[in-house]
Design a protein around this motif. Structure first.
Motif, PDB file in Angstrom:
ATOM      1  N   THR A   1      -9.703  11.418 -10.854  1.00 59.50           N
ATOM      2  CA  THR A   1      -9.972  10.342 -11.810  1.00 59.50           C
ATOM      3  C   THR A   1     -10.189  10.980 -13.176  1.00 59.50           C
ATOM      4  O   THR A   1     -10.533  12.165 -13.266  1.00 59.50           O
ATOM      5  CB  THR A   1     -11.227   9.529 -11.446  1.00 59.50           C
ATOM      6  OG1 THR A   1     -12.370  10.395 -11.477  1.00 59.50           O
ATOM      7  CG2 THR A   1     -11.108   8.890 -10.083  1.00 59.50           C
ATOM      8  N   PRO A   2     -10.018  10.221 -14.257  1.00 55.22           N
ATOM      9  CA  PRO A   2     -10.453  10.725 -15.562  1.00 55.22           C
ATOM     10  C   PRO A   2     -11.972  10.913 -15.538  1.00 55.22           C
ATOM     11  O   PRO A   2     -12.690  10.176 -14.852  1.00 55.22           O
ATOM     12  CB  PRO A   2     -10.063   9.602 -16.536  1.00 55.22           C
ATOM     13  CG  PRO A   2      -9.121   8.723 -15.782  1.00 55.22           C
ATOM     14  CD  PRO A   2      -9.482   8.853 -14.350  1.00 55.22           C
ATOM     15  N   ILE A   3     -12.440  11.875 -16.290  1.00 58.42           N
ATOM     16  CA  ILE A   3     -13.867  12.171 -16.302  1.00 58.42           C
ATOM     17  C   ILE A   3     -14.217  12.810 -17.644  1.00 58.42           C
ATOM     18  O   ILE A   3     -13.330  13.353 -18.322  1.00 58.42           O
ATOM     19  CB  ILE A   3     -14.229  13.112 -15.122  1.00 58.42           C
ATOM     20  CG1 ILE A   3     -15.721  13.084 -14.814  1.00 58.42           C
ATOM     21  CG2 ILE A   3     -13.727  14.524 -15.373  1.00 58.42           C
ATOM     22  CD1 ILE A   3     -16.049  13.763 -13.491  1.00 58.42           C
ATOM     23  N   ALA A   4     -15.468  12.735 -18.023  1.00 58.21           N
ATOM     24  CA  ALA A   4     -15.929  13.365 -19.265  1.00 58.21           C
ATOM     25  C   ALA A   4     -16.609  14.691 -18.938  1.00 58.21           C
ATOM     26  O   ALA A   4     -17.294  14.811 -17.919  1.00 58.21           O
ATOM     27  CB  ALA A   4     -16.912  12.448 -19.990  1.00 58.21           C
TER      28      ALA A   4
ATOM     29  N   THR B   1      -7.398   5.824 -10.589  1.00 57.79           N
ATOM     30  CA  THR B   1      -7.205   7.049  -9.825  1.00 57.79           C
ATOM     31  C   THR B   1      -5.891   7.675 -10.276  1.00 57.79           C
ATOM     32  O   THR B   1      -5.045   7.022 -10.881  1.00 57.79           O
ATOM     33  CB  THR B   1      -7.168   6.774  -8.315  1.00 57.79           C
ATOM     34  OG1 THR B   1      -6.167   5.789  -8.032  1.00 57.79           O
ATOM     35  CG2 THR B   1      -8.527   6.285  -7.825  1.00 57.79           C
ATOM     36  N   GLY B   2      -5.730   8.944  -9.994  1.00 60.46           N
ATOM     37  CA  GLY B   2      -4.525   9.640 -10.433  1.00 60.46           C
ATOM     38  C   GLY B   2      -4.193  10.785  -9.499  1.00 60.46           C
ATOM     39  O   GLY B   2      -4.696  10.870  -8.381  1.00 60.46           O
TER      40      GLY B   2
ATOM     41  N   LEU C   1     -15.798   6.508  -8.159  1.00 60.37           N
ATOM     42  CA  LEU C   1     -14.843   5.725  -7.381  1.00 60.37           C
ATOM     43  C   LEU C   1     -15.293   4.275  -7.215  1.00 60.37           C
ATOM     44  O   LEU C   1     -14.471   3.392  -6.954  1.00 60.37           O
ATOM     45  CB  LEU C   1     -14.626   6.361  -6.001  1.00 60.37           C
ATOM     46  CG  LEU C   1     -13.723   7.593  -5.950  1.00 60.37           C
ATOM     47  CD1 LEU C   1     -13.631   8.108  -4.525  1.00 60.37           C
ATOM     48  CD2 LEU C   1     -12.334   7.288  -6.504  1.00 60.37           C
ATOM     49  N   ALA C   2     -16.590   4.027  -7.363  1.00 56.44           N
ATOM     50  CA  ALA C   2     -17.082   2.646  -7.293  1.00 56.44           C
ATOM     51  C   ALA C   2     -16.496   1.791  -8.410  1.00 56.44           C
ATOM     52  O   ALA C   2     -16.468   0.557  -8.300  1.00 56.44           O
ATOM     53  CB  ALA C   2     -18.604   2.636  -7.360  1.00 56.44           C
ATOM     54  N   ASP C   3     -16.028   2.439  -9.473  1.00 54.83           N
ATOM     55  CA  ASP C   3     -15.466   1.724 -10.622  1.00 54.83           C
ATOM     56  C   ASP C   3     -13.946   1.839 -10.687  1.00 54.83           C
ATOM     57  O   ASP C   3     -13.327   1.437 -11.680  1.00 54.83           O
ATOM     58  CB  ASP C   3     -16.068   2.264 -11.928  1.00 54.83           C
ATOM     59  CG  ASP C   3     -17.585   2.185 -11.933  1.00 54.83           C
ATOM     60  OD1 ASP C   3     -18.110   1.129 -11.540  1.00 54.83           O
ATOM     61  OD2 ASP C   3     -18.233   3.177 -12.314  1.00 54.83           O
ATOM     62  N   ALA C   4     -13.332   2.388  -9.622  1.00 54.99           N
ATOM     63  CA  ALA C   4     -11.872   2.560  -9.617  1.00 54.99           C
ATOM     64  C   ALA C   4     -11.185   1.229  -9.344  1.00 54.99           C
ATOM     65  O   ALA C   4     -11.673   0.405  -8.566  1.00 54.99           O
ATOM     66  CB  ALA C   4     -11.471   3.579  -8.562  1.00 54.99           C
ATOM     67  N   PHE C   5     -10.049   1.006 -10.000  1.00 54.96           N
ATOM     68  CA  PHE C   5      -9.264  -0.196  -9.750  1.00 54.96           C
ATOM     69  C   PHE C   5      -7.971   0.174  -9.032  1.00 54.96           C
ATOM     70  O   PHE C   5      -7.541   1.335  -9.053  1.00 54.96           O
ATOM     71  CB  PHE C   5      -8.943  -0.931 -11.063  1.00 54.96           C
ATOM     72  CG  PHE C   5      -8.066  -0.152 -12.005  1.00 54.96           C
ATOM     73  CD1 PHE C   5      -6.690  -0.181 -11.878  1.00 54.96           C
ATOM     74  CD2 PHE C   5      -8.624   0.611 -13.023  1.00 54.96           C
ATOM     75  CE1 PHE C   5      -5.875   0.543 -12.739  1.00 54.96           C
ATOM     76  CE2 PHE C   5      -7.816   1.335 -13.894  1.00 54.96           C
ATOM     77  CZ  PHE C   5      -6.443   1.295 -13.746  1.00 54.96           C
ATOM     78  N   ALA C   6      -7.373  -0.787  -8.385  1.00 58.94           N
ATOM     79  CA  ALA C   6      -6.116  -0.559  -7.671  1.00 58.94           C
ATOM     80  C   ALA C   6      -4.935  -0.774  -8.612  1.00 58.94           C
ATOM     81  O   ALA C   6      -4.899  -1.748  -9.365  1.00 58.94           O
ATOM     82  CB  ALA C   6      -6.014  -1.503  -6.481  1.00 58.94           C
ATOM     83  N   TRP C   7      -3.970   0.135  -8.552  1.00 55.00           N
ATOM     84  CA  TRP C   7      -2.737  -0.030  -9.314  1.00 55.00           C
ATOM     85  C   TRP C   7      -1.910  -1.168  -8.721  1.00 55.00           C
ATOM     86  O   TRP C   7      -1.925  -1.383  -7.509  1.00 55.00           O
ATOM     87  CB  TRP C   7      -1.903   1.253  -9.265  1.00 55.00           C
ATOM     88  CG  TRP C   7      -2.476   2.418  -9.994  1.00 55.00           C
ATOM     89  CD1 TRP C   7      -3.199   3.445  -9.462  1.00 55.00           C
ATOM     90  CD2 TRP C   7      -2.356   2.694 -11.391  1.00 55.00           C
ATOM     91  NE1 TRP C   7      -3.542   4.342 -10.438  1.00 55.00           N
ATOM     92  CE2 TRP C   7      -3.043   3.907 -11.632  1.00 55.00           C
ATOM     93  CE3 TRP C   7      -1.749   2.040 -12.461  1.00 55.00           C
ATOM     94  CZ2 TRP C   7      -3.126   4.479 -12.896  1.00 55.00           C
ATOM     95  CZ3 TRP C   7      -1.838   2.604 -13.724  1.00 55.00           C
ATOM     96  CH2 TRP C   7      -2.511   3.818 -13.927  1.00 55.00           C
ATOM     97  N   PRO C   8      -1.148  -1.868  -9.528  1.00 50.70           N
ATOM     98  CA  PRO C   8      -0.237  -2.887  -8.973  1.00 50.70           C
ATOM     99  C   PRO C   8       0.888  -2.217  -8.192  1.00 50.70           C
ATOM    100  O   PRO C   8       1.337  -1.133  -8.565  1.00 50.70           O
ATOM    101  CB  PRO C   8       0.299  -3.600 -10.213  1.00 50.70           C
ATOM    102  CG  PRO C   8       0.212  -2.571 -11.304  1.00 50.70           C
ATOM    103  CD  PRO C   8      -1.028  -1.771 -11.004  1.00 50.70           C
ATOM    104  N   TRP C   9       1.299  -2.844  -7.103  1.00 50.13           N
ATOM    105  CA  TRP C   9       2.464  -2.327  -6.362  1.00 50.13           C
ATOM    106  C   TRP C   9       3.703  -2.849  -7.079  1.00 50.13           C
ATOM    107  O   TRP C   9       4.317  -3.839  -6.692  1.00 50.13           O
ATOM    108  CB  TRP C   9       2.436  -2.769  -4.898  1.00 50.13           C
ATOM    109  CG  TRP C   9       3.470  -2.064  -4.080  1.00 50.13           C
ATOM    110  CD1 TRP C   9       4.778  -2.408  -3.936  1.00 50.13           C
ATOM    111  CD2 TRP C   9       3.290  -0.873  -3.293  1.00 50.13           C
ATOM    112  NE1 TRP C   9       5.441  -1.505  -3.128  1.00 50.13           N
ATOM    113  CE2 TRP C   9       4.544  -0.560  -2.703  1.00 50.13           C
ATOM    114  CE3 TRP C   9       2.198  -0.040  -3.041  1.00 50.13           C
ATOM    115  CZ2 TRP C   9       4.725   0.544  -1.868  1.00 50.13           C
ATOM    116  CZ3 TRP C   9       2.381   1.058  -2.203  1.00 50.13           C
ATOM    117  CH2 TRP C   9       3.622   1.345  -1.629  1.00 50.13           C
ATOM    118  N   ALA C  10       4.033  -2.206  -8.175  1.00 49.35           N
ATOM    119  CA  ALA C  10       5.109  -2.667  -9.052  1.00 49.35           C
ATOM    120  C   ALA C  10       6.162  -1.572  -9.174  1.00 49.35           C
ATOM    121  O   ALA C  10       5.873  -0.494  -9.712  1.00 49.35           O
ATOM    122  CB  ALA C  10       4.552  -3.011 -10.433  1.00 49.35           C
TER     123      ALA C  10
END
Length: 427
Positions: free
Chosen positions: A153-156, A308-309, A379-388
């Protein structure tokens, strides 16, 4: 020809070659390798390459049935271009890994093997947010074609010495990000900046995080590429303000991963007090910094949000059955807690096994390595990518080059994203 243009040209040719490969069917002959052998294409060097190859060696030592031939193919985008060529030539590896955003496209093109064909009883107890199940909207309802590998994930990250000296803490909101960046910036008598408070690659991944924090989404539930609407504009405008008005965010040189490396280098050299980058660089930064490095979650605007990445393991169609079995055997082994944890703790990527994650917690690993814990909590703040299927094209062709133009060239944010939306809607 520039690196960006060459990659965009390569990506533009993906559709026709993948379609041709799919039409050729699954009966393609294998090029090399004996019974029980399979090729693994991978896309990174340095410490991560060292760790992967050591795991491959241990896989060979622990069993004598299968062998994996690991072959380096350049960075993620170079490897994807080579995969395109290999699929068209019916010479794809039995196993590789690709950036998550391209998985829906490859699945739609019909060039990926369904992993559940190897037996429903072979279940994986994965961290849901990192697997196909929750990485994508409706991911659990689709055939299993991808397993998590180097996920992040991106992080600082911030320089603790500087922050403690200034009495600062990690920013928790966009307002605090502006104020903290300002407080940590140092200027010479002539007004030039000798240390920036903040740096971040001008990259799709971090912009998507900002869009989510502002309450938007890149692609709507009906498939429309909204690019966040007003939230997308606000996200882009924040970067522009920090770079040009506040002059507290270092304008990132280079493109793609060159910009990421430049950001890391500036941080390690003390030219920047705080950066946003990937959890993947945790070990690298901790090992090479001459100051204490502290990780922190990204700040929120109207809410907290991170994408996520990283990449997912996939098996291209067409390899003979024995090679597929070898590749899947290695995949199954890599998902086990021991291997998943070794990969994570030695690199900084995230553990993908749920039992492995529990084992790390129970062993006290996160008490001793609190920076590693930040990404897990986030991860509690992660969103799901669209299945696009168009997601990767939208990223690479419609959005990414325009982000750079808007931030570095100070182009109007609203006009930039409207143009990007038009490009995203092109067939």
């Amino acid at each position: 020809m520039s690196d960006r243009i060459s990659r965009r040209d390569a990506l533009a040719r993906l559709a026709s070659s993948f379609a041709a490969a799919a039409a050729a069917g699954a009966g393609c002959a294998r090029r090399t390798g004996g019974e029980g052998e399979a090729s693994l294409w991978f896309a990174y060097g340095g410490k991560n390459r060292e760790v992967l190859l050591s795991l491959v060696d241990r896989f060979h030592a622990e069993q004598r049935i299968h062998r994996i031939h690991a072959v380096y193919q350049g960075d993620y985008f170079e490897a994807l271009a080579k995969l395109r060529t290999a699929i068209a030539a019916r010479a794809a590896p039995a196993l590789t890994h690709v950036v998550g955003e391209v998985v829906p496209y490859l699945e739609r093109a019909g060039v990926l093997s369904a992993l559940d064909q190897f037996g429903k009883e072979r279940k994986f107890d994965l961290v849901p947010e990192l697997g196909q199940e929750r990485s994508f909207v409706g991911g659990a309802d689709r055939p299993l074609v991808a397993l998590p590998f180097n996920r992040s994930t991106p992080i600082a990250y911030y320089n603790r010495e500087i922050f403690e000296r200034l009495g600062l803490g990690p920013p928790k909101t966009w307002t605090e990000l502006v104020e903290t960046s300002r407080a940590a910036t140092v200027r010479a008598a002539d007004g030039s900046v000798t240390r920036y408070g903040f740096a971040c690659p001008v990259d799709w991944w971090f912009w998507v995080a900002l869009v989510g924090q502002a309450g938007g989404t890149v692609i709507e539930a009906d498939g429309t590429p909204s690019l966040g609407g007003e939230a997308g504009v606000r996200a882009l405008a924040l970067w522009q303000r920090l770079v040009h008005e506040e002059r507290t965010m270092k304008p990132p040189p280079g493109r793609d991963y060159n910009a990421w490396q430049a950001t890391n280098t500036d941080f390690l050299a003390g030219r920047v007090a705080m950066i946003w980058t990937s959890t993947a660089f945790l070990r690298y930064l901790e090992t090479n910094a001459r100051f204490p490095v502290v990780a922190a979650p990204l700040p929120a605007d109207v809410k907290k949000s991170v994408p996520t990445g990283g990449t997912m393991f996939v098996m291209p169609r067409g390899a003979p059955e024995r090679e597929q079995e070898a590749a899947f055997s290695f995949l199954q082994w890599m998902m086990e807690p021991r291997q998943a944890n070794e990969w994570a703790t030695r690199t900084g990527y995230m553990p993908v096994s749920r039992p492995g994650l529990r084992a790390l917690e129970e062993s006290g690993f996160y008490r001793e390595h609190p920076n590693d814990r930040v990404a897990i909590d986030q991860l509690a703040d992660a969103f799901a990518w669209p299945w696009a299927p168009a997601l990767f094209r939208i990223q690479r062709e419609a959005v990414q080059p325009r982000l750079e133009e808007a931030v570095l060239g100070r182009r109007d944010a609203r006009e930039t994203l409207e143009e990007a939306r038009r490009a995203a809607r092109e067939p």
